[in-house]
Structures are given as C-alpha cells and as structure tokens.
Design an enzyme around this catalytic site. Structure first.
Site, short mmCIF file in Angstrom:
data_model
loop_
_atom_site.label_atom_id
_atom_site.label_comp_id
_atom_site.label_asym_id
_atom_site.label_seq_id
_atom_site.Cartn_x
_atom_site.Cartn_y
_atom_site.Cartn_z
N ASN A 1 2.48 -15.23 -32.86
CA ASN A 1 2.99 -14.26 -31.88
C ASN A 1 4.50 -14.23 -32.03
OD1 ASN A 1 3.80 -12.80 -29.67
ND2 ASN A 1 3.10 -14.31 -28.14
N TRP A 2 4.99 -13.15 -32.63
CA TRP A 2 6.42 -13.08 -32.93
C TRP A 2 7.26 -12.67 -31.73
CZ3 TRP A 2 6.81 -10.47 -38.42
CH2 TRP A 2 6.17 -11.32 -39.35
N LYS A 3 6.60 -12.27 -30.64
CA LYS A 3 7.32 -11.85 -29.43
C LYS A 3 8.37 -10.78 -29.78
CE LYS A 3 6.13 -16.30 -27.49
NZ LYS A 3 6.44 -17.40 -26.59
N HIS B 1 -0.66 -12.55 -21.99
CA HIS B 1 0.29 -13.63 -22.27
C HIS B 1 1.09 -13.92 -21.00
CE1 HIS B 1 3.60 -15.90 -23.95
NE2 HIS B 1 2.83 -16.12 -25.01
N GLU C 1 4.10 -14.42 -20.54
CA GLU C 1 5.35 -13.66 -20.45
C GLU C 1 5.07 -12.24 -19.92
OE1 GLU C 1 6.59 -14.42 -24.47
OE2 GLU C 1 6.87 -16.52 -23.94
N GLU D 1 -2.57 -21.63 -23.04
CA GLU D 1 -1.13 -21.82 -23.23
C GLU D 1 -0.49 -22.31 -21.93
OE1 GLU D 1 0.34 -19.30 -26.82
OE2 GLU D 1 0.64 -18.18 -24.99
N GLY E 1 7.77 -22.59 -25.79
CA GLY E 1 9.18 -22.47 -26.14
C GLY E 1 10.05 -23.63 -25.67
N SER F 1 4.51 -24.66 -28.22
CA SER F 1 5.30 -25.55 -29.08
C SER F 1 4.48 -26.18 -30.22
CB SER F 1 5.99 -26.64 -28.24
OG SER F 1 6.90 -26.04 -27.33
N GLY G 1 4.23 -19.44 -31.44
CA GLY G 1 5.41 -18.60 -31.20
C GLY G 1 6.50 -18.91 -32.21
P1 13P Z 1 6.00 -21.36 -28.82
O1 13P Z 1 5.14 -21.76 -29.99
O2 13P Z 1 7.35 -20.84 -29.23
O3 13P Z 1 6.07 -22.44 -27.79
O4 13P Z 1 5.28 -20.10 -28.11
C1 13P Z 1 3.94 -20.19 -27.80
C2 13P Z 1 3.46 -18.85 -27.37
O5 13P Z 1 3.84 -18.36 -26.32
C3 13P Z 1 2.55 -18.15 -28.27
O6 13P Z 1 1.98 -17.04 -27.65
#
Ligand code: 13P
Length: 260
Positions: free
Chosen positions: A10-12, A100, A102, A172, A178, A218, A239
């Site tokens: 997931n590149w956000k 998600h 977010e 998650e 993150g 993470s 992420g």
């Molecule tokens: P990170 O791997 O950066 O913690 O993000 C996880 C995430 O939100 C994947 O959707």
C-alpha cells in the site's frame, strides 16, 4: 493448509508516476529471477494517477497484480471527484483496499460505507482487501476483540457464504502503522484467529478456514518470517517498506521461507 500467501504493498499518498514505474520495474526484474511456484501472490497499490503507467508495464496474470487504494461504490453518475470499479478494471486493477484506518479516520469512511464497497467490489469481480484494527486507546481499554468483531461483522453484513469466500482481510492495529512498532506475532495471530472465528460465525468453518487474513503494521524483511510462521497469518499489507523495491522483495521472498 492451502491458503496461498499474499504480500500487498500500500503505497498510500507517495510516488510520482515515473518513480512508481521505476520501483515496479525493479520489483518485477527481481521477481522474474524466482520460480513463480516459490512466490506468494503479490499486489502493488499505487496512487490513482500512476495506475495506468504501472499497468502498462505489468504482464497481467504473471507475478504482480495491480491494486487500488480506494474507489466509490457506484459505477458511474454525478459523483464529482470519484473513481469507480469499472474504471479501475479498465486499467486491469484486480484488488482494492477497503476501510483502511487512514480512510476511516481522515475521510470518515464508516462501517456502512465499507460494507457497500465490499459488495460493489464483489459484484465487479474485484478482490476486496478489508482492513480492520484497533487504536492504542481501544487496546488499552481492553476492547480490541469487541471492536474488531464489530468491524468484521459489519463489513460482511448481507454477504452470501460464496461471497465471504472471496474476501481478504488485513488486521492492522493502528498503533503499529508507520510507527516501527510491530505487533507481537503471537498476539497478531491470536487476533487473526479471532477474526477467522467471526467469519465462521457469519458463514461456516470451511469458508473461514479458506479466507486469507493478512497482518499489517510496520512489516519489514526482518519481521516477516516470524509473522508467517504463525498458524493463521496469511501474508502482509505493507506500507513504508513497500516503497523500496529491495525491502518489498525481501518481504515477498521472506514470506515463503517460514510458511507453516
Ligand atoms: P506501515 O507498513 O508503513 O506501518 O503501514 C502499514 C499500512 O498501513 C498498510 O496498509
């Protein structure tokens, strides 16, 4: 066991088109040297504006699938600024991330909206990757299991058993996203087993044992082997570490080493 692992990136809100193409070229070149029988299913989810260019360089049906981070549940109409599933399928998108944390937090995505999106994805023959997870506050209050049970039940509301069979979940924990603070693998496995039992309650145990449930938060090349050694963790939603070809490929290859 029979559940094929999935590693999804997931590149956000990251990477311009040229950068996205360069990373995928790199991932693709690295994976092309590995026998595909030794690979998990791999999905990359760039931003909308990079989907077409990334799609152009993927050999669809081979090694890497294309995913989207969001969509609107209606196919078309007066919905300014939105993107629909037929439009994403037009670019060969096969998977979509739904709910998600977010999006739930910053864009008010409700459980009801998650459910509408899951139904739309299934109706369009696109795989929904449904995210659930608790905040640090909820964990500290001891309501993790109740919260996640509710998220899973609401996401699957009104689905037939045949439809439940096609979804993918990602557990998650918000406090692990993150932050560099990975959830202990045994605890992640416990929650994922609990998600599986909720799926069994709303469908049946046969279906629950076939649904893939990923861990996210993470994930790094150094954590994936312990995570995949657990009985119920079927892969990862990654992420930050998916933004660098070397670490993403490290997670992909690591995921197959300790698979039980
Ligand atoms: P990170 O791997 O950066 O913690 O993000 C996880 C995430 O939100 C994947 O959707």
């Amino acid at each position: 066991m029979g559940r094929k692992p999935i590693i999804a990136g997931n590149w956000k809100l990251n990477k311009l088109t040229g950068e996205a193409v360069a990373i995928v070229e790199d991932i693709k070149a690295k994976l092309d040297t590995i026998d595909s029988a030794n690979l998990p299913e791999v999905v990359v989810c760039p931003v909308f504006t990079a989907l077409q260019s990334v799609s152009n360089i993927l050999e669809h049906g081979k090694n890497i699938r294309l995913g989207a981070q969001n969509f609107y549940y209606k196919d078309s109409g007066a919905f300014t600024g939105e993107v629909s599933l037929p439009m994403l399928k037009d670019l060969c998108v096969t998977d979509v991330i739904i709910g998600h944390s977010e999006r739930r937090e910053y864009f008010s995505e409700s459980d009801e909206m998650v459910n509408l999106k899951v139904k739309a994805a299934l109706a369009n023959d696109v795989t929904p990757i449904i995210c659930v997870g608790e905040s640090l506050e909820q964990r500290e209050q001891g309501i993790t299991d109740n919260h996640i049970t509710s998220q899973v039940k609401k996401a699957l509301d009104g689905l037939s058993a045949a439809e439940v069979c096609k979804v993918v979940f990602a557990y998650e924990p918000i406090w692990a996203i993150g932050t560099g603070k990975t959830c202990d693998a045994v605890e992640a496995n416990r929650v994922i087993k609990m998600i599986r039992s909720v799926i069994a309650d709303v469908s049946n145990s046969g279906i629950a044992s076939s649904v893939r449930i990923l861990y996210g938060g993470s994930v790094k090349p150094s954590t994936i082997e312990e995570q995949m050694a657990q009985s119920d963790i079927d892969g990862a939603l990654v992420g930050g570490a998916s933004l660098v070809a070397e670490s993403f490929v490290g997670i992909i290859t690591g995921s197959m080493k300790s698979r039980v």
